[in-house]
Design an enzyme around this catalytic site. Sequence first.
Site, PDB file in Angstrom:
ATOM      1  N   THR A  47       0.826  -1.206   0.000  1.00 51.32           N
ATOM      2  CA  THR A  47       0.000   0.000   0.000  1.00 51.32           C
ATOM      3  C   THR A  47       0.859   1.253   0.000  1.00 51.32           C
ATOM      4  O   THR A  47       0.637   2.184  -0.783  1.00 51.32           O
ATOM      5  CB  THR A  47      -0.918   0.011   1.234  1.00 51.32           C
ATOM      6  OG1 THR A  47      -1.698  -1.174   1.264  1.00 51.32           O
ATOM      7  CG2 THR A  47      -1.834   1.224   1.220  1.00 51.32           C
ATOM      8  N   THR A  48       1.864   1.276   0.880  1.00 51.27           N
ATOM      9  CA  THR A  48       2.724   2.440   1.005  1.00 51.27           C
ATOM     10  C   THR A  48       3.553   2.667  -0.251  1.00 51.27           C
ATOM     11  O   THR A  48       3.973   3.787  -0.536  1.00 51.27           O
ATOM     12  CB  THR A  48       3.637   2.286   2.241  1.00 51.27           C
ATOM     13  OG1 THR A  48       2.830   1.902   3.367  1.00 51.27           O
ATOM     14  CG2 THR A  48       4.357   3.577   2.577  1.00 51.27           C
ATOM     15  N   TYR A 110     -12.657  -4.699  -3.642  1.00 54.51           N
ATOM     16  CA  TYR A 110     -13.797  -4.350  -4.498  1.00 54.51           C
ATOM     17  C   TYR A 110     -14.772  -5.498  -4.721  1.00 54.51           C
ATOM     18  O   TYR A 110     -15.979  -5.313  -4.633  1.00 54.51           O
ATOM     19  CB  TYR A 110     -13.333  -3.784  -5.864  1.00 54.51           C
ATOM     20  CG  TYR A 110     -14.477  -3.160  -6.656  1.00 54.51           C
ATOM     21  CD1 TYR A 110     -14.936  -1.894  -6.327  1.00 54.51           C
ATOM     22  CD2 TYR A 110     -15.100  -3.845  -7.685  1.00 54.51           C
ATOM     23  CE1 TYR A 110     -15.988  -1.320  -7.017  1.00 54.51           C
ATOM     24  CE2 TYR A 110     -16.153  -3.281  -8.388  1.00 54.51           C
ATOM     25  CZ  TYR A 110     -16.605  -2.020  -8.050  1.00 54.51           C
ATOM     26  OH  TYR A 110     -17.651  -1.454  -8.724  1.00 54.51           O
ATOM     27  N   ARG A 141      -9.262  -0.851   3.423  1.00 52.86           N
ATOM     28  CA  ARG A 141      -8.901  -0.670   2.015  1.00 52.86           C
ATOM     29  C   ARG A 141      -9.638  -1.660   1.121  1.00 52.86           C
ATOM     30  O   ARG A 141     -10.079  -1.317   0.023  1.00 52.86           O
ATOM     31  CB  ARG A 141      -7.393  -0.890   1.833  1.00 52.86           C
ATOM     32  CG  ARG A 141      -6.511   0.116   2.523  1.00 52.86           C
ATOM     33  CD  ARG A 141      -6.153   1.253   1.603  1.00 52.86           C
ATOM     34  NE  ARG A 141      -5.135   2.119   2.209  1.00 52.86           N
ATOM     35  CZ  ARG A 141      -4.560   3.130   1.596  1.00 52.86           C
ATOM     36  NH1 ARG A 141      -4.881   3.415   0.342  1.00 52.86           N
ATOM     37  NH2 ARG A 141      -3.669   3.883   2.220  1.00 52.86           N
ATOM     38  N   LYS A 165      -0.242 -10.109   7.879  1.00 52.27           N
ATOM     39  CA  LYS A 165      -0.057  -8.719   8.258  1.00 52.27           C
ATOM     40  C   LYS A 165      -1.420  -8.225   8.684  1.00 52.27           C
ATOM     41  O   LYS A 165      -2.346  -8.124   7.879  1.00 52.27           O
ATOM     42  CB  LYS A 165       0.471  -7.883   7.091  1.00 52.27           C
ATOM     43  CG  LYS A 165       0.580  -6.397   7.421  1.00 52.27           C
ATOM     44  CD  LYS A 165       1.006  -5.568   6.218  1.00 52.27           C
ATOM     45  CE  LYS A 165       0.982  -4.076   6.549  1.00 52.27           C
ATOM     46  NZ  LYS A 165       1.350  -3.237   5.373  1.00 52.27           N
ATOM     47  N   ILE A 208       5.290  -4.532   9.969  1.00 53.20           N
ATOM     48  CA  ILE A 208       5.506  -4.058   8.601  1.00 53.20           C
ATOM     49  C   ILE A 208       5.108  -2.593   8.652  1.00 53.20           C
ATOM     50  O   ILE A 208       3.933  -2.248   8.666  1.00 53.20           O
ATOM     51  CB  ILE A 208       4.712  -4.890   7.593  1.00 53.20           C
ATOM     52  CG1 ILE A 208       5.256  -6.332   7.592  1.00 53.20           C
ATOM     53  CG2 ILE A 208       4.782  -4.283   6.199  1.00 53.20           C
ATOM     54  CD1 ILE A 208       4.518  -7.289   6.683  1.00 53.20           C
TER      55      ILE A 208
END
Length: 296
Positions: A47-48, A110, A141, A165, A208
Amino acid sequence: MPTIFEGAGVALITPFLEDGSVNYKKLEELIEEQISEGTDAIISCGTTGEVSTLTHDEQLTVIKETIKIVDKRVPVIAGTGSNCTKTAVMLSKKAQSYGADGLLIVSPYYNKATQGGLIAHYTKIAENVDIPILLYNIPGRAGIALAPETIAYLVKNVKNIVGVKEAGGDISVTAKIFRLCRDTVIDVYSGNDDQNVAIMALGGKGAISVLSNIAPKKTSIMCHEAIDGNIKEAARLQLEALDVINNLFIEVNPIPVKAAMNLLGKEVGKLRLPLTYMEKEHLSILEESMKEYGLL
């Protein structure tokens, strides 16, 4: 399978040039800094790392270059998730062929799959690779949560799914994961920097971390104090970092962490749309907390 890493893994940003292309020279600089400051693993294209706006070719190239730069000095965990199982399989097989030490696979976003669909998705990916897989539970997310029972099932029944995670934000859910897996080995990593010590106190193997992008040594020390059982000292370090941690999420990640890195003079470039620069008010708040934390 053996644990991929213990301690602090950095959820590494992807630096961009002014024209918006990936800055591979800067990527190398960032990786070298992380390793020299004691980071235990490099997580590429999460993501980052703005993976959602990288093309598949860019994503695979960033992963390949990261593995090459690291050169086995620390483990590299490649983000290869997708909401399309076939695509996730392709990305995962490629990352394995490049020499990735593990994979971080986000729950499919989604689609809003059922828990049965999530089990089928992850199982299919795992059947196509031989390296360890970490599930990535981030319901904020993805729009769907990996239930603790689903996580436990996958870890117990799919040989190369080794852990998770956990970025759901509910420490009670994390505790339930440990409870359900009390008779098996599971590697749990904190996915929220404000819960690093709490998750490691429950038995987690590390974090993480977004914070590690700007404070790698401090993050590593915090994580290792917790792993070594020095919870009081680890908690002190966690609380010392709390304002900065909170302000790294004052806007959606990775907007603040890239701004913070640029404040530190790292020149990591801008973000790709639809992400944009920080609001000035928020930037001032972030900058002040970085000063208080001794980064500026």
